[in-house]
Design a protein around this motif. Structure first.
Motif, PDB file in Angstrom:
ATOM      1  N   VAL A 250       0.801 -34.636  24.094  1.00  0.00           N
ATOM      2  CA  VAL A 250       0.559 -34.005  22.797  1.00  0.00           C
ATOM      3  C   VAL A 250       0.471 -32.495  22.969  1.00  0.00           C
ATOM      4  O   VAL A 250      -0.213 -31.994  23.860  1.00  0.00           O
ATOM      5  CB  VAL A 250      -0.735 -34.565  22.179  1.00  0.00           C
ATOM      6  CG1 VAL A 250      -1.125 -33.777  20.935  1.00  0.00           C
ATOM      7  CG2 VAL A 250      -0.568 -36.040  21.860  1.00  0.00           C
ATOM      8  N   VAL A 254      -1.211 -34.491  15.857  1.00  0.00           N
ATOM      9  CA  VAL A 254      -0.465 -35.742  15.736  1.00  0.00           C
ATOM     10  C   VAL A 254      -1.328 -36.729  14.961  1.00  0.00           C
ATOM     11  O   VAL A 254      -2.550 -36.590  14.889  1.00  0.00           O
ATOM     12  CB  VAL A 254      -0.107 -36.332  17.122  1.00  0.00           C
ATOM     13  CG1 VAL A 254       0.829 -35.417  17.880  1.00  0.00           C
ATOM     14  CG2 VAL A 254      -1.356 -36.638  17.934  1.00  0.00           C
ATOM     15  N   THR A 271      -2.336 -42.963  19.616  1.00  0.00           N
ATOM     16  CA  THR A 271      -2.666 -41.978  20.635  1.00  0.00           C
ATOM     17  C   THR A 271      -3.270 -42.680  21.848  1.00  0.00           C
ATOM     18  O   THR A 271      -3.705 -43.826  21.775  1.00  0.00           O
ATOM     19  CB  THR A 271      -3.667 -40.953  20.095  1.00  0.00           C
ATOM     20  OG1 THR A 271      -4.850 -41.641  19.634  1.00  0.00           O
ATOM     21  CG2 THR A 271      -3.070 -40.150  18.949  1.00  0.00           C
ATOM     22  N   LEU A 280       0.905 -39.200  22.802  1.00  0.00           N
ATOM     23  CA  LEU A 280       1.307 -39.973  21.642  1.00  0.00           C
ATOM     24  C   LEU A 280       2.222 -41.076  22.139  1.00  0.00           C
ATOM     25  O   LEU A 280       3.235 -40.797  22.804  1.00  0.00           O
ATOM     26  CB  LEU A 280       2.031 -39.105  20.618  1.00  0.00           C
ATOM     27  CG  LEU A 280       2.451 -39.823  19.326  1.00  0.00           C
ATOM     28  CD1 LEU A 280       1.235 -40.281  18.542  1.00  0.00           C
ATOM     29  CD2 LEU A 280       3.338 -38.922  18.463  1.00  0.00           C
ATOM     30  N   THR A 306      10.715 -39.389  18.433  1.00  0.00           N
ATOM     31  CA  THR A 306       9.344 -38.902  18.581  1.00  0.00           C
ATOM     32  C   THR A 306       9.320 -37.389  18.726  1.00  0.00           C
ATOM     33  O   THR A 306       8.505 -36.693  18.090  1.00  0.00           O
ATOM     34  CB  THR A 306       8.673 -39.573  19.788  1.00  0.00           C
ATOM     35  OG1 THR A 306       8.860 -40.992  19.718  1.00  0.00           O
ATOM     36  CG2 THR A 306       7.185 -39.266  19.820  1.00  0.00           C
ATOM     37  N   PHE A 310       7.261 -35.116  15.835  1.00  0.00           N
ATOM     38  CA  PHE A 310       5.859 -34.872  16.148  1.00  0.00           C
ATOM     39  C   PHE A 310       5.713 -33.723  17.151  1.00  0.00           C
ATOM     40  O   PHE A 310       6.669 -33.374  17.851  1.00  0.00           O
ATOM     41  CB  PHE A 310       5.213 -36.148  16.702  1.00  0.00           C
ATOM     42  CG  PHE A 310       5.305 -37.315  15.760  1.00  0.00           C
ATOM     43  CD1 PHE A 310       4.413 -37.451  14.715  1.00  0.00           C
ATOM     44  CD2 PHE A 310       6.314 -38.267  15.908  1.00  0.00           C
ATOM     45  CE1 PHE A 310       4.506 -38.521  13.834  1.00  0.00           C
ATOM     46  CE2 PHE A 310       6.419 -39.329  15.034  1.00  0.00           C
ATOM     47  CZ  PHE A 310       5.512 -39.453  13.992  1.00  0.00           C
ATOM     48  N   VAL A 312       4.918 -32.867  20.232  1.00  0.00           N
ATOM     49  CA  VAL A 312       4.792 -33.439  21.574  1.00  0.00           C
ATOM     50  C   VAL A 312       5.753 -32.722  22.508  1.00  0.00           C
ATOM     51  O   VAL A 312       6.612 -31.946  22.078  1.00  0.00           O
ATOM     52  CB  VAL A 312       5.102 -34.952  21.570  1.00  0.00           C
ATOM     53  CG1 VAL A 312       4.075 -35.718  20.755  1.00  0.00           C
ATOM     54  CG2 VAL A 312       6.512 -35.227  21.043  1.00  0.00           C
TER      55      VAL A 312
END
Length: 494
Positions: A250, A254, A271, A280, A306, A310, A312
């Protein structure tokens, strides 16, 4: 591919296997179902052994997303469509009992978990219709779900169901706690012991056969996914499904809830923390085992989705997959196996919800073995096949038959003398039989490409570098070692 959980697992001691030993109960498989069942039996004073072919949690439990939730996608509406609202209520009660038992066990043993709200969400009009059906089924089954169009997700949704105060955990810390409890009550946990068969002997109970010798028991519990020793034919009413997961570090905000999409392809989010790093976890892109070419593309697609949505890192720190079994009637099969005589039990068909169902199954099995009774288990856990189940079973087995024919046709249609490139495998013809050739870490291996279970022709899985059976989900390493059943032996070397 190694999961976040297996890579950060606490040490779990293994005991020595004792050929010729006698036990009250032998449990095959050291996942959540097996260790919970074994711990409950050992607490009652039974002499119990757990025999695990690989290592604790090596198969499904060590590769789950580990959501302990009663909100389970569209599971309740599926159960209602196959059975009725009363069965759905019993299913919820069984899962509630499993969830409560496991959280209580964690509290009593200092095992950490996080309380989170669970969400099932839709992004399409069709998904919204499925969500409304699930809302109706969940409400009738006694779940206090809330409908909303607002979530923490960074993209629009057409709707979401929310169930408050569910939980997420590290499954290997749970298995470590269960293993300690089991061994503290005199249990024997032996890794690296593969059970290959069993037979009843007059006056001697059940002889359990392994590659390292025999032991005897009054009761035998198969907690192995699709049951081995399956003369009851459960492999024909279960569809093996493979799905993927990735953990990305992360870097910003998130979602903190546990999310699952009802649209396809499935997307699962939660998470996790390990070794001081926040991750994540994203899961999804499931398919029937052995029937997808270039599985690495599914992992890459999941990671890309992903990263695109997000905050990340740009690469996954861990990526892995898990195998689950979808039952024809949407309900797990738990209890005494048919056609195998008395005192042989199994639990399977959790349909990707093994954290609650696995513990519920253990509560039901241990009560049945010890002479107790769970009211919800009596009606819920029967190997029933309703009319809709039968139709699904016929369709699935027609697919299996087609895979059998096409596998042999393709496996016998070509031959090759060249080694495949790194990370790839190919099935070819040699002396009229399918042979699998693959190259992994610079080494080329050649094995029989015929599954020893029911003679399906194997396919190469390039994400996990394994040979997978498209019939009933048996899997083997690049060199032919058995990874998971219903097969019980390795591939022959070519």
């Amino acid at each position: 591919m190694l999961s976040l959980w297996l890579s950060s697992a606490p040490h779990i001691p293994s005991d020595s296997f004792e050929p010729g030993a006698s036990y009250d109960s032998v449990v095959v498989g050291a996942g959540l179902t097996g260790l919970t069942t074994a711990a409950l039996l050992a607490r009652s004073g039974q002499r119990v052994a757990v025999l695990e072919a690989r290592s604790v949690g090596a198969v499904t439990t060590g590769n789950t997303t580990a959501k302990l939730s009663l909100l389970q996608g569209t599971q309740l509406s599926s159960i209602t469509s196959h059975h009725n609202a009363g069965i759905a209520r019993q299913y919820v009660e069984a899962n509630r009992q499993g969830q409560s038992w496991l959280l209580r066990f964690c509290d009593e043993n200092g095992i950490s978990y996080e309380v989170r709200d669970a969400y099932s969400y839709a992004t399409t009009a069709q998904g919204l219709r499925s969500l409304r059906k699930e809302q109706e089924a969940a409400t009738a089954a006694g779940l206090d779900v809330e409908f909303s169009t607002e979530t923490e997700l960074p993209f629009p949704v057409t709707g979401a169901l929310r169930l408050r105060d569910q939980a997420q955990l590290h499954p290997l810390t749970v298995l470590a706690g269960l293993a300690k409890d089991f061994r503290d009550h005199g249990g024997i946990l032996a890794e690296g012991v593969r059970v290959t068969g069993a037979r009843h002997e007059d006056g001697l109970g059940i002889k359990v056969l392994t590659g390292d010798g025999e032991v005897s028991a009054r009761n035998l519990v198969l907690a192995t996914g699709i049951p081995i020793l399956d003369r009851g034919g459960y492999f024909s009413v279960l569809k093996p499904e493979r799905s993927y997961a990735a953990a990305l570090p992360v870097t910003g905000d998130v979602p903190q809830g546990m999310y699952l999409s009802v649209d396809s392809p499935t997307r699962s989010l939660r998470t996790a923390e390990a070794d001081g790093i926040s991750y994540l976890l994203a899961g999804g892109n499931g398919h029937t085992v052995g029937r997808k070419k270039h599985t690495q593309e599914l992992v890459d697609d999941l990671v890309g989705w992903t990263v695109d949505n997000f905050e990340v890192g740009t690469a996954a720190s861990f990526a892995w997959s898990a195998q689950d079994y979808a039952p024809a009637g949407s309900l797990p099969y738990v209890g005494q196996l048919p056609l195998l005589g008395t005192n042989i039990y199994a639990a399977t068909g959790y349909n990707k919800w093994g954290m609650t169902n696995g513990v519920a199954a253990a509560l039901a099995l241990s009560a049945e073995i010890l002479g107790g009774e769970n009211p919800w288990a009596r009606e819920l856990y029967k190997p029933r096949v309703a009319p809709l189940d039968a139709a699904s079973t016929l369709r699935d087995n027609a697919e299996v038959g087609l895979e059998m024919l096409t596998g042999w046709a393709s496996g016998l249609a070509r031959s090759t003398e060249e080694a495949p490139p790194e990370g790839q495998g190919v099935v070819s013809r040699e002396n009229g039989k399918p042979v699998g050739t693959c190259t992994v870490n610079g080494t080329t291996s050649r094995v029989s490409a015929i599954c020893p279970h029911l003679k399906g022709v194997l396919n190469w899985n390039d994400a996990e570098q394994s040979w997978d059976c498209p019939l009933h989900g048996s899997r083997f390493s690049a060199t032919g070692s058995l990874l998971e059943g219903p097969a019980v032996k390795d591939l022959d070397r070519a």
